[in-house]
Scaffold this active site. Sequence first.
Site, PDB file in Angstrom:
ATOM      1  N   ASN A  53      68.007  59.181  28.845  1.00  0.00           N
ATOM      2  CA  ASN A  53      67.287  59.540  27.627  1.00  0.00           C
ATOM      3  C   ASN A  53      65.817  59.774  27.979  1.00  0.00           C
ATOM      4  O   ASN A  53      65.240  59.066  28.811  1.00  0.00           O
ATOM      5  CB  ASN A  53      67.464  58.485  26.526  1.00  0.00           C
ATOM      6  CG  ASN A  53      67.177  57.058  26.951  1.00  0.00           C
ATOM      7  OD1 ASN A  53      67.348  56.710  28.121  1.00  0.00           O
ATOM      8  ND2 ASN A  53      66.747  56.235  26.028  1.00  0.00           N
ATOM      9  N   GLU A  55      62.443  60.189  25.903  1.00  0.00           N
ATOM     10  CA  GLU A  55      61.795  60.131  24.593  1.00  0.00           C
ATOM     11  C   GLU A  55      60.463  60.877  24.615  1.00  0.00           C
ATOM     12  O   GLU A  55      59.985  61.310  25.673  1.00  0.00           O
ATOM     13  CB  GLU A  55      61.607  58.662  24.180  1.00  0.00           C
ATOM     14  CG  GLU A  55      62.936  57.960  23.984  1.00  0.00           C
ATOM     15  CD  GLU A  55      62.812  56.517  23.543  1.00  0.00           C
ATOM     16  OE1 GLU A  55      63.841  55.947  23.162  1.00  0.00           O
ATOM     17  OE2 GLU A  55      61.691  55.955  23.603  1.00  0.00           O
ATOM     18  N   ASN A  56      59.893  61.021  23.414  1.00  0.00           N
ATOM     19  CA  ASN A  56      58.648  61.763  23.277  1.00  0.00           C
ATOM     20  C   ASN A  56      57.822  61.133  22.169  1.00  0.00           C
ATOM     21  O   ASN A  56      58.375  60.610  21.197  1.00  0.00           O
ATOM     22  CB  ASN A  56      58.970  63.233  22.937  1.00  0.00           C
ATOM     23  CG  ASN A  56      57.773  64.130  23.079  1.00  0.00           C
ATOM     24  OD1 ASN A  56      56.894  64.144  22.236  1.00  0.00           O
ATOM     25  ND2 ASN A  56      57.725  64.871  24.161  1.00  0.00           N
ATOM     26  N   ALA A  57      56.491  61.198  22.303  1.00  0.00           N
ATOM     27  CA  ALA A  57      55.610  60.670  21.258  1.00  0.00           C
ATOM     28  C   ALA A  57      55.885  61.356  19.922  1.00  0.00           C
ATOM     29  O   ALA A  57      55.714  60.751  18.859  1.00  0.00           O
ATOM     30  CB  ALA A  57      54.150  60.861  21.666  1.00  0.00           C
ATOM     31  N   TYR A  59      58.700  61.932  18.120  1.00  0.00           N
ATOM     32  CA  TYR A  59      60.040  61.350  18.264  1.00  0.00           C
ATOM     33  C   TYR A  59      61.209  62.346  18.282  1.00  0.00           C
ATOM     34  O   TYR A  59      62.077  62.242  19.146  1.00  0.00           O
ATOM     35  CB  TYR A  59      60.280  60.294  17.176  1.00  0.00           C
ATOM     36  CG  TYR A  59      59.544  58.991  17.383  1.00  0.00           C
ATOM     37  CD1 TYR A  59      58.514  58.861  18.318  1.00  0.00           C
ATOM     38  CD2 TYR A  59      59.867  57.871  16.633  1.00  0.00           C
ATOM     39  CE1 TYR A  59      57.838  57.666  18.498  1.00  0.00           C
ATOM     40  CE2 TYR A  59      59.191  56.662  16.803  1.00  0.00           C
ATOM     41  CZ  TYR A  59      58.180  56.563  17.738  1.00  0.00           C
ATOM     42  OH  TYR A  59      57.516  55.383  17.912  1.00  0.00           O
ATOM     43  N   CYS A  64      68.851  62.778  24.338  1.00  0.00           N
ATOM     44  CA  CYS A  64      69.749  61.719  24.815  1.00  0.00           C
ATOM     45  C   CYS A  64      70.160  61.962  26.275  1.00  0.00           C
ATOM     46  O   CYS A  64      70.099  63.084  26.778  1.00  0.00           O
ATOM     47  CB  CYS A  64      71.013  61.666  23.968  1.00  0.00           C
ATOM     48  SG  CYS A  64      70.775  61.319  22.226  1.00  0.00           S
ATOM     49  N   GLU A  66      73.148  61.966  27.517  1.00  0.00           N
ATOM     50  CA  GLU A  66      74.328  62.828  27.635  1.00  0.00           C
ATOM     51  C   GLU A  66      73.926  64.300  27.626  1.00  0.00           C
ATOM     52  O   GLU A  66      74.414  65.104  28.432  1.00  0.00           O
ATOM     53  CB  GLU A  66      75.302  62.574  26.472  1.00  0.00           C
ATOM     54  CG  GLU A  66      75.879  61.165  26.444  1.00  0.00           C
ATOM     55  CD  GLU A  66      75.061  60.204  25.593  1.00  0.00           C
ATOM     56  OE1 GLU A  66      73.812  60.301  25.587  1.00  0.00           O
ATOM     57  OE2 GLU A  66      75.669  59.356  24.936  1.00  0.00           O
ATOM     58  N   CYS A  97      76.210  59.280  20.693  1.00  0.00           N
ATOM     59  CA  CYS A  97      75.847  59.508  19.290  1.00  0.00           C
ATOM     60  C   CYS A  97      76.541  60.766  18.774  1.00  0.00           C
ATOM     61  O   CYS A  97      77.155  61.520  19.533  1.00  0.00           O
ATOM     62  CB  CYS A  97      74.323  59.617  19.142  1.00  0.00           C
ATOM     63  SG  CYS A  97      73.648  61.218  19.653  1.00  0.00           S
ATOM     64  N   CYS A 100      75.545  64.135  20.395  1.00  0.00           N
ATOM     65  CA  CYS A 100      76.073  64.272  21.759  1.00  0.00           C
ATOM     66  C   CYS A 100      77.576  64.502  21.754  1.00  0.00           C
ATOM     67  O   CYS A 100      78.100  65.253  22.582  1.00  0.00           O
ATOM     68  CB  CYS A 100      75.712  63.047  22.587  1.00  0.00           C
ATOM     69  SG  CYS A 100      73.961  63.005  23.009  1.00  0.00           S
TER      70      CYS A 100
HETATM   71 ZN    ZN Z   1      73.100  61.281  21.848  1.00  0.00          ZN
END
Ligand code: ZN
Length: 152
Positions: A53, A55-57, A59, A64, A66, A97, A100
């Site tokens: 995964n 992430e980013n500031a 959001y 993900c 996957e 999720c 994905c």
């Molecule tokens: Zn996912």
Amino acid sequence: MTETSSELVTEKEIEELKIRVLKAKEFAYCPYSKFHVGCTILTKNGKYFNGCNVENASYPAGICAERTAITKAISEGEKDFKIIAVITDSIKCSSPCGICRQVIREFAGSNIHNGKSLQLPIIMFNNDASEKIIKTIDELLPNSFGPEDLFN
Ligand SMILES: [Zn+2]
């Protein structure tokens, strides 16, 4: 487990997936959630692709593990997947999720064998990979919408 293509996956390959997916999880960029996720895809050509995964500031810009792994595989010309492994920080075996699952399903149609489709296996490990659950994408996303729906 019912008959799936995962029967074609060897114990040696599952051990290799375990090692690789644990490593993939280490690279997770998750300063906000602090929830590490790793994914490893084994293609029918015997190639492995790792993802984590990211992430980013901002959001929603995050992605993900996957989809990171799938994007890497597709961009390298590999779209025939044999099995996908997923691991998180959870003590339980977490599944992909919803987004994905849909993206995995896009490429599961090419996994047709023995007249069956959507039998692409997903192996879900718990946080230290001491436990695992295997389900097909059809079990995780039943009655799904896919490419063939657009062309029939
Ligand atoms: Zn996912």
